[in-house]
Design an enzyme around this catalytic site. Structure first.
Site, PDB file in Angstrom:
ATOM      1  N   THR A  85       0.839  -1.204   0.000  1.00  0.00           N
ATOM      2  CA  THR A  85       0.000   0.000   0.000  1.00  0.00           C
ATOM      3  C   THR A  85       0.868   1.246   0.000  1.00  0.00           C
ATOM      4  O   THR A  85       2.056   1.201   0.320  1.00  0.00           O
ATOM      5  CB  THR A  85      -0.884   0.069   1.245  1.00  0.00           C
ATOM      6  N   ASP A  86       0.264   2.375  -0.315  1.00  0.00           N
ATOM      7  CA  ASP A  86       0.881   3.654  -0.028  1.00  0.00           C
ATOM      8  C   ASP A  86       0.698   3.925   1.463  1.00  0.00           C
ATOM      9  O   ASP A  86      -0.128   3.284   2.139  1.00  0.00           O
ATOM     10  CB  ASP A  86       0.252   4.760  -0.874  1.00  0.00           C
ATOM     11  N   CYS A  87       1.458   4.876   1.974  1.00  0.00           N
ATOM     12  CA  CYS A  87       1.464   5.120   3.417  1.00  0.00           C
ATOM     13  C   CYS A  87       0.101   5.627   3.893  1.00  0.00           C
ATOM     14  O   CYS A  87      -0.398   6.646   3.395  1.00  0.00           O
ATOM     15  CB  CYS A  87       2.554   6.141   3.751  1.00  0.00           C
ATOM     16  N   ALA A 120      -2.831   4.217   3.487  1.00  0.00           N
ATOM     17  CA  ALA A 120      -3.960   3.925   2.599  1.00  0.00           C
ATOM     18  C   ALA A 120      -5.008   3.030   3.257  1.00  0.00           C
ATOM     19  O   ALA A 120      -6.206   3.181   3.001  1.00  0.00           O
ATOM     20  CB  ALA A 120      -3.450   3.286   1.312  1.00  0.00           C
TER      21      ALA A 120
END
Length: 763
Positions: free
Chosen positions: A293-295, A297
């Site tokens: 994931t992105d941070c 998310a």
């Protein structure tokens, strides 16, 4: 133990290791805390591991660490308290050694680092941003740059990076436009393939290879109003034809990691989209890597998207959809165990995700060679060969937009130059976001580059104003310099520079001033979206005052997104677009100004006349409408455009055969001649138009390009192959199909000009 035996196949090593792991240890493999928080630097350059890190390791382990060597205002890592290239390698070795020696099964940590345009660590080479790279239209050059970035990062122990960014830009008001390769899916896809080949190399376990992570999956560049992470309103056909194409091509090239996007598409968050992460990525494309994931998310699923009623539900939704690792790790660490106990996930779900992470660790060679050589890090990071690459990328990526009366190139043998503007001598302003602190003298500014050419006595300098703010206290000095000069080089634009504690400048003297209230000029970068594309502050006003002097004026833009200033386009005779050209950018700009470099950069996106034309792109649908009341739909500068100091002519376009069956191929040939007096490089661009189809099509679409170098007077035949990939569309069943009919072939210097031919496809 089988999993420690390098002679065993990776699949068996993974199976054996999973069999030995507890649930807590499996969850540990799925989390990625912030790496810079795992240690404290001692005065001698060694590190002390934090108790929090040791505790997390003891509670089930840590699969990965994010940004262990990242240096910027967010991490608080500076030149004073940061690690040198050698110290960084030694620190990563120390962290890795502790993890392997103090965890029950000795599983190594995967170190992930940011490398948007160079390793984001102290001492690393700062290359031009991807938007400048896209302007080079030179994928082989970018492949070499990616190899250099991989070598510098892996030398310090980083084994994964969170690039390339494969978002296709719809609205350049978006602050992350600088991180992209532009508006066209084919162009982005070609750079995507080059990035994967360069970063991952021939062997993933090489000491110069890096795991590439494709981001942001998907549709992130098409957000509502150009606002970061805003909803995306898009049908599946457009999603597949445009936004997913670069990702698919990168997966076909061997990419092994993908990062989910923050946004939703038609109401479904990407981080919990089974359609994207399972149906498309794995089942349709055969992707066999892992998804991160992105941070933050996953947290957004419960607090933002609100598709989950709790953190437990958010963690379960993302894992079940196909996420294998969480950047930051807070939601997985806090909630996956409870999700398992509540039956929202199964241990098979954990095994699948942990197995994917472990497989990549084996393939990267981390179990067998977990440590790096600090001496090699000291040798390769920021080496001369990489600095040469940074210069070449800047030189090829700078775009000449206007050159009325052949004002450029300038004669360096005589005359005085006034170098004026807030970006003339502001090192961080020309680097872009995701940049580490730089030592004094490391960055070549435009002023530096011109002074190297002419010497101090023939170069006058004044900042004039800041990027933002209404202070005009620097105007008198700027006007005084300009009055003494023969030519004015005005360096304007924007900035993605975060606050590195460098202070500010005295507008009256141009001197650096360190104060407690340093003014930030950041107007671009992640999370910095704008409602307009005009110059900020009083930059335009300063330029207008200088133009009244009647001296020749050259505008150089240094910025992260297009600028729309009709007055400048009309009244300034020479305009250069450099984007953020990196650490060697100032030297490249100076060499272009004086003719050592013949500009060969071409625009990777359309520049509108005004913001009201947005969204604007060359490959719009035929049904887009005819015009606005106030203006037409034509851009100020079209996609693919860029001037040269020489003239290129096109002729003798042929398509053979002129009729092909479905699945057949045709060869396109065209002669390109350098009809001018200077050697130069031309970007030959191939566009295809499907004249009648079962679904609406773009007016034209880029399907090929070649960057060719031609000596003065030289003619070269350039060839392209047109087959199913260049002719297909996404049909009514959302599958690629080539339909019979007539296709128009255009080959030329940009999206608006070229020679035309026809190709018939028969069933």
């Amino acid at each position: 133990m089988d999993y420690k035996d390098a002679a065993w196949p990776v699949s068996r090593r993974v199976e054996d290791l999973l069999r030995r792991m507890t649930v807590e240890e499996k969850i540990g493999q799925l989390i990625q805390p912030f790496g810079w928080k795992t240690y404290i630097r001692n005065d001698d350059g060694t590190i002390k591991l934090t108790e929090e890190f040791k505790s997390q390791l003891a509670e089930g382990g840590i699969g990965s660490l994010y940004g262990t060597l990242r240096a910027d205002p967010w991490t608080g890592v500076t030149l004073a308290n940061g690690l040198s290239p050698r110290e960084g390698a030694e620190a990563v070795n120390a962290i890795q050694r502790y993890a392997m020696e103090h965890s029950r099964l000795g599983v190594p940590i995967l170190f992930g680092e940011e490398c948007s345009h160079g390793h984001m660590a102290i001492g690393a080479t700062v290359f031009p941003v991807p938007l400048t790279i896209g302007s080079t239209w030179n994928t082989e050059l970018f492949r070499r740059i990616s190899r250099a970035v991989a070598a510098e990062t892996r030398a310090q122990g980083g084994a994964a990076t969170y690039s390339p960014v494969l978002d296709v830009v719809r609205d350049p008001r978006w602050g992350r436009t600088e991180e992209t390769f532009g508006e066209d899916p084919h162009l982005v896809a070609e750079f995507a393939v080059a990035a994967v080949q360069g970063l991952q190399g021939e062997r993933l376990d090489s000491h110069t290879s890096l795991l590439a992570t494709l981001k942001h999956f998907a549709g992130y560049g098409a957000s509502e109003g150009g606002r970061n992470g805003a909803p995306v309103h898009m049908g599946l056909r457009e999603l597949h034809e445009v936004d997913l194409l670069p990702f698919r091509k990168a997966v076909e090239a061997g990419a092994l990691s993908v990062m989910t996007a923050y946004n939703e598409i038609d109401g479904v968050p990407c981080t919990s989209s089974r359609y994207l992460l399972q149906d498309v990525l794995r089942e349709a494309w055969g992707f066999d890597g892992f998804v991160i994931t992105d941070c933050g998310a996953i947290h957004m699923l419960a607090c933002g998207h609100n598709t989950a009623g709790s953190g437990v539900e958010a963690a379960a939704q993302s894992l079940k959809a196909g996420v294998d690792m969480e950047m930051s790790g807070t939601m997985f660490r806090a909630h996956l165990q409870q999700a398992l106990e509540q039956g929202l996930i199964t241990e098979d779900d954990l095994n699948r995700a942990a197995g994917r992470v472990l497989e990549l660790k084996f393939r990267l060679g981390l179990f067998d060679r977990p440590y790096v050589d600090p001496a090699w890090a000291e040798q390769v990071i920021g080496c001369k060969e990489h600095i040469v690459l940074a210069y070449q990328a800047a030189a090829e990526g700078i775009v000449l937009l206007k050159n009325e009366g052949d004002l450029l190139p300038l004669d360096s043998s005589s005359g005085t130059i006034a170098v004026i503007g807030p970006n003339a001598h502001a090192p961080y302003h020309q680097l872009g976001d995701y940049t580490s602190p730089q030592p004094p003298g490391q960055i070549v500014t435009v002023l530096d580059g011109i002074r190297r050419r002419l010497g101090d006595s023939r170069v006058l300098y004044a900042p004039g104003c800041r990027i933002q703010g209404d202070s005009r206290e620097g105007f008198p000095r700027a006007l005084a310099c300009a009055e003494q000069a023969d030519v004015i080089v005005m360096v304007l634009g924007g900035s993605s520079a975060r606050d590195f504690g460098e202070g500010t400048i005295d507008l009256r003297t141009g001197a650096s001033v360190v104060t407690g209230d340093a003014k930030s000029d950041m107007e671009c970068g992640e999370g910095i979206d704008r409602s307009t594309l005009t110059l900020m502050g009083v930059q335009l006003e300063l330029l207008q005052e200088l133009q009244k002097l009647g001296k020749p004026v050259i505008v150089v833009y240094i910025n992260g997104r297009p600028i729309t200033e009709p007055w400048i386009d009309e009244f300034i005779p020479a305009i250069i677009e450099a984007w953020y050209p990196g650490q060697e950018g100032g030297g490249a700009i100076a060499d272009m100004l004086f003719g050592d470099i013949n500009p060969s950069g071409r625009l990777p996106l359309s520049i509108p006349k005004e913001v009201g034309q947005l969204p604007i792109s060359y490959n719009a649908r035929r049904t887009r409408g005819k015009r606005y009341l106030e203006t037409d739909l034509a851009p100020r500068y079209p996609f693919g455009f860029g001037l040269s100091y020489t003239e290129f002519r096109y002729g003798r376009l042929t398509v053979e055969p002129a009729v092909v069956p479905i699945g057949g191929e045709a060869t396109v040939r065209i002669d390109v001649t350098n009809a001018g007096a200077r050697d130069g490089a031309e970007v030959v661009q191939l566009y295809v138009s499907d004249l009648a189809a079962s679904v609406t099509r773009p007016e034209k679409a880029l399907k090929g390009f070649r960057k060719v170098f031609l000596k003065a007077g030289e003619t070269q035949e350039v060839t392209f192959t047109i087959g199913s990939e260049q002719l297909e569309l996404i049909g009514l069943d959302l599958k690629p199909v080539v339909e019979p009919g007539e296709f128009r072939i255009q080959v030329g210097p940009d999206s608006t000009r070229g020679e035309i031919a026809s190709l018939m496809v028969e069933s």
